[in-house]
Design a protein around this motif. Structure first.
Motif, PDB file in Angstrom:
ATOM      1  N   ASP A  62     -53.130 -46.796  34.858  1.00  0.00           N
ATOM      2  CA  ASP A  62     -51.988 -47.707  35.300  1.00  0.00           C
ATOM      3  C   ASP A  62     -52.107 -48.825  35.926  1.00  0.00           C
ATOM      4  OD1 ASP A  62     -50.539 -45.297  34.713  1.00  0.00           O
ATOM      5  OD2 ASP A  62     -50.527 -44.327  36.723  1.00  0.00           O
ATOM      6  N   SER A  65     -52.336 -51.367  33.136  1.00  0.00           N
ATOM      7  CA  SER A  65     -50.882 -51.565  32.683  1.00  0.00           C
ATOM      8  C   SER A  65     -50.333 -52.336  33.646  1.00  0.00           C
ATOM      9  CB  SER A  65     -50.080 -50.473  32.589  1.00  0.00           C
ATOM     10  OG  SER A  65     -50.696 -49.356  31.693  1.00  0.00           O
ATOM     11  N   ALA A  66     -50.391 -52.285  34.802  1.00  0.00           N
ATOM     12  CA  ALA A  66     -49.758 -53.200  35.844  1.00  0.00           C
ATOM     13  C   ALA A  66     -50.329 -54.617  35.704  1.00  0.00           C
ATOM     14  CB  ALA A  66     -49.818 -52.749  37.155  1.00  0.00           C
ATOM     15  N   ALA A  70     -48.156 -57.977  34.862  1.00  0.00           N
ATOM     16  CA  ALA A  70     -48.183 -59.156  35.556  1.00  0.00           C
ATOM     17  C   ALA A  70     -48.835 -60.375  35.078  1.00  0.00           C
ATOM     18  CB  ALA A  70     -48.823 -58.772  37.186  1.00  0.00           C
TER      19      ALA A  70
END
Lengths: 422, 406
Positions: A62, A65-66, A70
């Motif tokens: 995760d 992915s973040a 960003a």
């Protein structure tokens, strides 16, 4: 008509001598052969490569992915992003009681890359480095590429260093000793007094200690003491350990290729950072943002427990199969002794033949011990003209138990049948 | 290892920023592109499906296949003439954790300690660092006033211990692109003298004017057993993905690729699996040409600005950078760059960073001399946004005028 001159022929240039001399890893060889066999439709039990069947933690994925969302896909600082270095420093303090702070931490594109950078940092070409006689094959490749001169310290029947032999290996060029506990491939965990004695030996002779801590999270029996912990009991100017850690095993992120080093002083960490530039340019940015979250939860004990039951199972099965081994205290491997095996005509079988035949005849992949004990023989020009397998290493094979239990059982069963038919 | 003057600039810039100052960054320069959604989606897929285990040292087949497809698509004529399609090219490709790592493997792979390698006298600093680490002597060949290799300078320095020369067209830091005839001559020279030609193609997707030929294409036209080009590609610029650290090397034959892949083992262990899966999507479906179009506008803008402000220096025909001659200031490039940063808050890279030449051992280790041809310039990145570019050029010209008058 006049005959035209033949076109001149210019043969293509060759590779460097060192690239040609560098021994190929026995693990890769078996890996490739096993893969080819699998591609031809054979069900091979893979006990060769040390890639545990745990998925990378969801929070790490995760986090990656973040980071993508960003737009964190640009160059990273050469020592790693500050967030990751801080998270690592906090882990080092919490988990190992080493309060090194982020400034002593350098991130690398995997522990292998870190190890290569550390070897080059501590040793100039032709400098001596002491390695255990049974060791992870990348060491000898890195030593050959860097032009270092390895010498090998003996291990006892439990694969613990024999301290009495160490002094005789020293010469004026010796610069470093490499320690790997728990060991790949033997799984041996060095007792505290051994680690302290090795450390004192290094201190007496002003050597660097290169501590490969890839398996530090996987200990099933006994107390783990790291050379780094001993080092941080000393004043900064006397410290000498560069410890190498990996996210691959403890945090189940083999394919993310991230590791780190802890240096005795900030300026050493800075030097190691500079070594990253020519080797890798920079580090993968989004993966680092993901790995910041590796430490958010402590799920390592869960993986250790899962491994522990396989470790017990492997021990039981191998014993039942009548295969002798020294029980490993940590890591993810058993080093199984086949030196007393005899074929029907009374001949011993080499670890190489054993593993090749086990793969082709019984479809189980394990790695020959000989590959973990290659020692260079130098010719008069100082070139490693050949490599000879150390006797101790050549006695066995390495079996990885970090696989699902039914595969492990099936693998040992096939080995048993194979040995019975030898 | 040399301490690059870049670090002085980085340190001062971060000091100014931490004191609340605003710095215009024309040093590294952030191209105005986001990572392609295809690549992000590829990474998400890889993570979701748990593809986070080890990769083979050469790279996973999906990535190698995509790299082969891309190379054939990028150089269709050369590939067709040599009879290459993606399938036949793939076994000649070795993946790497970035173009830098590929170069390190290539240099160690072709040079032994005591051998020498020829480098451009003004060049990307990693070449020298890598040669030093590999125990290889760096020799420097001259460039013409447009920063293109002078053939005779290479030719006259090749001796029995010369194993390779590196070319970089388009060049970092100058943006110089070698004309096709020069590339052909360089390739012929490498073939005849039986040395490797290392073709650093990090900027090959960013050529804005003139005909473009690579040594790789020349090599494909040569008989197979004479081929001597190791072509190093980077995904950082072409796919605006520097943080993913992926690249690859195209080798003359599959055996060589296999041998070079063997060097990834001690250098890297292997390559990141999920990032390879992600980049495979980029290589297959994302076209760098769109980004090249955008950068071409900025390039034109930079040329125009330089002309209007009377800033001289070699004309780039590709890449992301322009060298600006600051010799009229009477300062060396590092001094000039530090003053520009301190007084005008503009960060550029001193030319000295591209000309640190080792000149033997002194009492405190290896000594370096700054090559004059490099020290006359500072490097600006024209990939930054047009306003910053205009502002930065203006301030640079202002400082230069002021120093020239003094």
């Amino acid at each position: 008509m006049t005959a035209s001159a033949p076109e001149p022929f210019y043969p293509a240039p060759s590779l460097s001598q060192r690239a040609q001399d560098m021994p190929r890893s026995a693990i890769r060889r078996i890996f490739e052969n096993a893969r080819r066999l699998q591609e031809s439709g054979v069900d091979v039990v893979r006990l060769d490569i040390g890639d545990p069947d745990f998925d990378a933690p969801q929070r790490v994925r995760d986090g990656i992915s973040a980071a993508l969302a960003a737009g964190r896909t640009h160059y990273s600082p050469m020592a790693g992003i500050p967030e990751l270095r801080s998270a690592i420093a906090a882990y080092m303090a919490r988990r190992w009681g080493v309060d090194c702070g982020p400034a002593a931490v350098t991130c690398h594109q995997g522990a292998t890359q870190a190890l290569n950078a550390v070897m080059q940092l501590c040793c100039d070409s032709c400098a001596g480095v002491l390695l255990p006689e049974i060791y992870f094959p990348n060491y000898i490749q890195q030593v050959t590429l860097g032009g270092l001169r390895p010498r090998f310290y003996a291990l006892d029947e439990r694969f613990v260093p024999r301290l009495s032999d160490l002094e005789s290996l020293l010469d004026a060029n010796t610069r470093a000793i490499l320690i790997n506990t728990p060991s790949n491939p033997t799984g041996a965990l060095f007792p505290e007094e051994t680690v302290r004695a090795l450390y004192d030996f290094a201190a007496r002779h002003n050597l660097w200690v290169i501590s490969d801590e890839a398996y530090c999270e996987f200990v099933f029996e006994g107390r783990y003491v790291s050379p780094l912990q001993i080092d941080w009991e000393q004043p900064a100017e006397q410290r000498r350990v560069i410890a190498i850690y990996s996210f691959s095993k403890g945090y189940a992120c083999t394919g993310l290729r991230m590791g780190w080093t802890v240096s005795p002083r900030e300026e050493v960490a800075g030097q190691l950072m500079l070594m990253n530039e020519p080797f890798t340019g920079s580090l993968t940015t989004p993966l680092q943002y993901g790995l910041v979250h590796a430490f958010d939860e402590d799920d390592t004990p869960r993986r250790v427990e899962a491994l522990r039951s396989r470790w017990e199972l492997a021990g039981r099965e191998l014993r039942a199969a009548g295969l002798p081994f020294d029980p490993p205290e940590g890591g993810i491997f058993f080093f199984v002794d086949i030196s007393s095996l005899r074929t029907k005509d009374g001949q011993p079988i080499s670890s190489q033949d054993f593993c090749d035949r086990a793969l082709n005849e019984a479809h189980v992949a394990v790695v020959p011990g000989a590959g973990f004990g290659l020692q260079p023989v130098y010719d008069s020009s100082g070139r490693p003209s050949s490599f000879i397998a150390g006797e101790h290493a050549a006695k066995g094979f390495r079996l990885c138990f970090a696989v699902p239990e039914e595969r492990l059982k099936l693998g040992v069963e096939r080995l048993r049948g194979f040995i019975a038919g030898l | 290892m040399p301490i690059s003057p870049i670090w002085e600039i980085v340190r001062l810039a971060s000091q100014i920023q931490s004191e609340g100052g605003d710095v215009l960054h024309l040093d590294i320069g952030a191209p105005p592109f986001r990572l392609s959604g295809l690549i992000s989606a590829g990474l998400e897929d890889a993570l979701r499906s748990g593809r986070t285990g080890y990769s083979p040292p050469a790279g996973i087949p999906e990535y190698l296949h995509a790299a082969a497809e891309r190379t054939v698509a990028r150089f269709p004529d050369g590939a067709t003439r040599a009879g290459f399609d993606a399938r036949s090219l793939q076994p000649r490709i070795v993946g790497s954790q970035g173009g830098t790592q590929a170069l390190m493997a290539v240099i160690s792979g072709v040079c032994d300690p005591g051998d020498n390698i020829l480098l451009p006298e003004v060049a990307w600093p990693n070449y020298v660092e890598q040669a030093l680490l590999a125990g290889v002597e760096s020799r420097f060949y001259k460039l013409d006033e447009q920063m293109r290799p002078l053939l005779h300078s290479i030719e006259s320095q090749i001796d029995a211990r010369t194993r390779a020369f590196i070319i970089n067209s388009p060049s970092n830091p100058s943006g110089a692109v070698c004309p096709p005839q020069l590339i052909r001559s360089l390739h012929e020279l490498a073939v005849e003298r039986q040395v490797w030609l290392i073709d650093d193609l990090a900027y090959c997707d960013f050529v804005y004017e003139g005909d473009y030929l690579t040594a790789l294409e020349c090599d494909w036209a040569a008989p197979e057993n004479e081929r001597c080009v190791l072509a190093v590609f980077s995904c950082s610029k072409s796919y605006s993905a520097p943080g993913l650290r992926l690249g690859y090397t195209v080798c003359p034959d599959p055996q060589l690729a296999c041998d070079l892949a063997g060097l990834n083992d001690p250098l890297m262990g292997c390559l990141t699996t999920p990032l390879q899966l992600a980049m495979a999507q980029g290589l297959l479906y994302d076209d760098p040409a769109q980004r090249s179009e955008v950068l071409k506008e900025r390039w034109l803008e930079a040329l125009d600005l330089a002309a209007r402000l009377g800033l001289s220096g070699p004309r780039p025909s590709g890449g992301m950078f322009k060298l600006i001659d600051i010799s009229a200031s009477g300062l060396r490039s590092t001094q000039f760059a530090l003053r520009l940063l301190r007084e005008e808050h503009v960060a550029v890279v001193p030319g000295a960073a591209f000309g640190m030449h080792p000149v033997g051992h002194g009492p405190r280790g290896l000594r370096f001399e700054v090559c004059r041809e490099a020290d006359r310039f500072v490097r600006v990145c024209f990939a930054s946004d047009p306003q910053a570019l205009a502002q930065g050029f203006l301030r640079l010209a202002r400082l230069l005028d002021c120093l020239r008058a003094a």
